[in-house]
Design an enzyme around this catalytic site. Structure first.
Site, PDB file in Angstrom:
ATOM      1  N   ASN A   1      77.381 115.008  32.321  1.00  0.00           N
ATOM      2  CA  ASN A   1      77.096 116.244  32.063  1.00  0.00           C
ATOM      3  C   ASN A   1      75.468 116.119  31.672  1.00  0.00           C
ATOM      4  OD1 ASN A   1      75.959 118.552  30.297  1.00  0.00           O
ATOM      5  ND2 ASN A   1      78.077 119.282  30.556  1.00  0.00           N
TER       6      ASN A   1
ATOM      7  N   HIS B   1      71.788 118.216  28.268  1.00  0.00           N
ATOM      8  CA  HIS B   1      71.081 117.899  27.030  1.00  0.00           C
ATOM      9  C   HIS B   1      69.652 117.199  27.543  1.00  0.00           C
ATOM     10  CE1 HIS B   1      73.615 119.969  24.544  1.00  0.00           C
ATOM     11  NE2 HIS B   1      74.678 119.120  24.671  1.00  0.00           N
TER      12      HIS B   1
ATOM     13  N   HIS C   1      75.828 123.223  33.183  1.00  0.00           N
ATOM     14  CA  HIS C   1      76.430 124.363  32.710  1.00  0.00           C
ATOM     15  C   HIS C   1      75.253 125.438  32.807  1.00  0.00           C
ATOM     16  CE1 HIS C   1      78.382 126.803  29.222  1.00  0.00           C
ATOM     17  NE2 HIS C   1      78.073 127.650  30.116  1.00  0.00           N
TER      18      HIS C   1
ATOM     19  N   ARG D   1      73.736 128.362  31.628  1.00  0.00           N
ATOM     20  CA  ARG D   1      74.270 129.450  30.647  1.00  0.00           C
ATOM     21  C   ARG D   1      73.428 130.546  30.900  1.00  0.00           C
ATOM     22  NH1 ARG D   1      76.771 127.041  26.023  1.00  0.00           N
ATOM     23  NH2 ARG D   1      76.965 128.923  25.185  1.00  0.00           N
TER      24      ARG D   1
ATOM     25  N   ARG E   1      69.519 128.364  28.197  1.00  0.00           N
ATOM     26  CA  ARG E   1      68.763 127.456  27.144  1.00  0.00           C
ATOM     27  C   ARG E   1      68.718 126.228  27.568  1.00  0.00           C
ATOM     28  NH1 ARG E   1      74.051 127.068  23.109  1.00  0.00           N
ATOM     29  NH2 ARG E   1      73.970 129.300  23.225  1.00  0.00           N
ATOM     30  N   HIS E   2      69.264 125.755  28.555  1.00  0.00           N
ATOM     31  CA  HIS E   2      69.190 124.233  28.951  1.00  0.00           C
ATOM     32  C   HIS E   2      68.760 124.233  30.398  1.00  0.00           C
ATOM     33  CE1 HIS E   2      73.233 124.254  28.980  1.00  0.00           C
ATOM     34  NE2 HIS E   2      73.424 123.813  27.738  1.00  0.00           N
TER      35      HIS E   2
ATOM     36  N   GLU F   1      79.603 124.390  35.514  1.00  0.00           N
ATOM     37  CA  GLU F   1      80.223 125.188  34.609  1.00  0.00           C
ATOM     38  C   GLU F   1      79.504 126.354  34.442  1.00  0.00           C
ATOM     39  OE1 GLU F   1      79.819 122.975  30.898  1.00  0.00           O
ATOM     40  OE2 GLU F   1      80.922 121.149  31.629  1.00  0.00           O
TER      41      GLU F   1
ATOM     42  N   THR G   1      79.922 125.056  24.130  1.00  0.00           N
ATOM     43  CA  THR G   1      81.324 125.810  24.562  1.00  0.00           C
ATOM     44  C   THR G   1      82.502 125.437  23.218  1.00  0.00           C
ATOM     45  OG1 THR G   1      80.635 125.199  26.630  1.00  0.00           O
ATOM     46  CG2 THR G   1      82.985 126.487  26.207  1.00  0.00           C
TER      47      THR G   1
ATOM     48  N   GLU H   1      90.369 121.770  32.953  1.00  0.00           N
ATOM     49  CA  GLU H   1      89.943 120.942  32.380  1.00  0.00           C
ATOM     50  C   GLU H   1      90.405 121.007  30.982  1.00  0.00           C
ATOM     51  OE1 GLU H   1      85.536 120.056  32.832  1.00  0.00           O
ATOM     52  OE2 GLU H   1      85.425 119.485  30.604  1.00  0.00           O
TER      53      GLU H   1
ATOM     54  N   HIS I   1      84.955 117.471  26.542  1.00  0.00           N
ATOM     55  CA  HIS I   1      84.330 118.000  25.282  1.00  0.00           C
ATOM     56  C   HIS I   1      84.326 116.920  24.120  1.00  0.00           C
ATOM     57  CE1 HIS I   1      82.518 120.955  22.821  1.00  0.00           C
ATOM     58  NE2 HIS I   1      82.040 121.449  23.827  1.00  0.00           N
ATOM     59  N   GLY I   2      83.287 116.383  23.798  1.00  0.00           N
ATOM     60  CA  GLY I   2      83.271 115.510  22.539  1.00  0.00           C
ATOM     61  C   GLY I   2      83.897 114.278  22.873  1.00  0.00           C
TER      62      GLY I   2
ATOM     63  N   GLY J   1      78.839 114.560  28.325  1.00  0.00           N
ATOM     64  CA  GLY J   1      77.580 114.768  28.183  1.00  0.00           C
ATOM     65  C   GLY J   1      77.123 114.308  26.806  1.00  0.00           C
ATOM     66  N   HIS J   2      77.104 114.946  25.727  1.00  0.00           N
ATOM     67  CA  HIS J   2      76.291 114.713  24.534  1.00  0.00           C
ATOM     68  C   HIS J   2      76.396 113.057  24.313  1.00  0.00           C
ATOM     69  CE1 HIS J   2      75.445 114.929  20.292  1.00  0.00           C
ATOM     70  NE2 HIS J   2      74.745 115.582  20.280  1.00  0.00           N
TER      71      HIS J   2
HETATM   72  N1  PXP Z   1      83.342 120.183  29.586  1.00  0.00           N
HETATM   73  C1  PXP Z   1      83.247 121.485  29.348  1.00  0.00           C
HETATM   74  C2  PXP Z   1      83.785 122.539  30.070  1.00  0.00           C
HETATM   75  C3  PXP Z   1      81.803 121.728  28.660  1.00  0.00           C
HETATM   76  O1  PXP Z   1      81.666 122.947  28.263  1.00  0.00           O
HETATM   77  C4  PXP Z   1      81.049 120.681  28.085  1.00  0.00           C
HETATM   78  C5  PXP Z   1      79.967 121.107  27.161  1.00  0.00           C
HETATM   79  O2  PXP Z   1      79.091 121.510  27.965  1.00  0.00           O
HETATM   80  C6  PXP Z   1      81.530 119.481  28.274  1.00  0.00           C
HETATM   81  C7  PXP Z   1      82.620 119.048  29.151  1.00  0.00           C
HETATM   82  C8  PXP Z   1      80.885 118.176  27.521  1.00  0.00           C
HETATM   83  O3  PXP Z   1      81.000 118.214  26.419  1.00  0.00           O
HETATM   84  P1  PXP Z   1      80.195 116.979  25.538  1.00  0.00           P
HETATM   85  O4  PXP Z   1      78.600 117.215  25.611  1.00  0.00           O
HETATM   86  O5  PXP Z   1      80.462 117.263  23.997  1.00  0.00           O
HETATM   87  O6  PXP Z   1      80.507 115.736  26.073  1.00  0.00           O
END
Ligand code: PXP
Length: 261
Positions: free
Chosen positions: A7, A10, A43, A45, A49-50, A70, A101, A151, A212-213, A234-235
């Site tokens: 992702n 960022h 994503h 949005r 924002r990004h 997304e 999210t 997911e 996510h995370g 992503g992050h």
């Molecule tokens: N999957 C989905 C559906 C998300 O909304 C996000 C955050 O944009 C991610 C994965 C990636 O999450 P992270 O940036 O925490 O790795």
């Protein structure tokens, strides 16, 4: 082999901080692909924002692997997706004020609207995934509305992992098997919810992804779950890229995911 979706939102966040042209998300996508990414996730949005519309338009022409878009299930976004046709659309809930999210989609509470959205996106040729919490009733609703995949939201698990440590996640329990006492690793708490959801998803014919995370540490127990075929991250990758470079940050995650059985 399991897939890593990188992702790159960022990278765009950093660009938008100055409203200029750098760093360029399209370049980040190329570097991610060269270092083992199997998919580029963005994503788009509602508040832009990004990621911007122009990013997605260029990415659909330049990404050599696949794009996972997304988005919220709004009329505007369904129109954009149908025109640009990424490989996959992941429907996510979206609130303007949230930092990221915050939870999975309430599929159960909006079955009719999601059924229509999923049908339109599938008819336009896209794979449709729904971002949901590890909750069996949401999984069944996802199947009911015709999604190809879910997911599973791993955010709560990642918070639990952060609060404890890896020993909190796996513990060895002595179990008598074939007359011999063996230590069997048992999954606890949030990880167990993900395990049960992933197994149920596969049983009812859904493809199962997770995200996510996730980072290089907390993904290790998740990699023991064979049903999960794709991870969107992503992050943590972009954060590590600040110190070790984007290529190495993608490569270390891709290597982890690709060597897992
Ligand atoms: N999957 C989905 C559906 C998300 O909304 C996000 C955050 O944009 C991610 C994965 C990636 O999450 P992270 O940036 O925490 O790795």
């Amino acid at each position: 082999m399991r897939r890593l979706g990188v992702n790159i939102d960022h990278v765009a966040t950093l660009r938008q901080a100055r409203g200029g042209i750098s760093p360029e998300p399209v370049v980040a996508a190329g570097i991610a692909e060269l270092n083992g990414a199997d998919q580029i996730t963005v994503h788009l949005r509602e508040d832009r924002r990004h990621i911007q519309d122009r990013d997605l338009e260029i990415l659909v022409k330049t990404v050599q692997t696949r794009i996972n878009l997304e988005m919220a299930a709004t009329e505007e976004m369904i129109g954009i997706a149908s025109r640009l046709r990424p490989h996959t659309v992941t429907l996510v809930p979206e609130k303007r004020q949230e930092l990221t999210t915050e939870g999975g989609l309430n599929v159960l509470g909006q079955r009719e609207a999601l059924h229509k959205a999923v049908s339109r996106l599938r008819d336009a040729g896209m794979v449709v995934s729904l971002f949901i919490d590890p909750d069996l009733s949401q999984l069944r609703a996802a199947k009911h509305v015709g999604a190809d995949a879910v997911e599973i939201h791993t955010g709560t698990y990642c918070e639990a992992f952060q609060a404890g440590n890896s020993a909190e996640v796996l513990r060895n329990v002595p179990v008598l098997r074939d007359g011999v006492l063996r230590n069997v690793p048992v999954l606890r708490g949030e990880l167990e919810k993900i395990r049960v959801a992933a197994a149920h998803g596969r049983n009812i014919g859904l493809k199962v992804y997770a995200g996510h995370g996730l980072d290089v540490r907390n993904i290790v127990p998740i990699l023991t779950l064979p049903e999960i075929e794709e991870f969107n991250i992503g992050h943590s990758i972009i954060a590590r890229a600040v110190f070790i470079g984007l290529g190495p940050a993608v490569k270390e995650m891709a290597d982890l995911i690709h060597v897992a059985p």
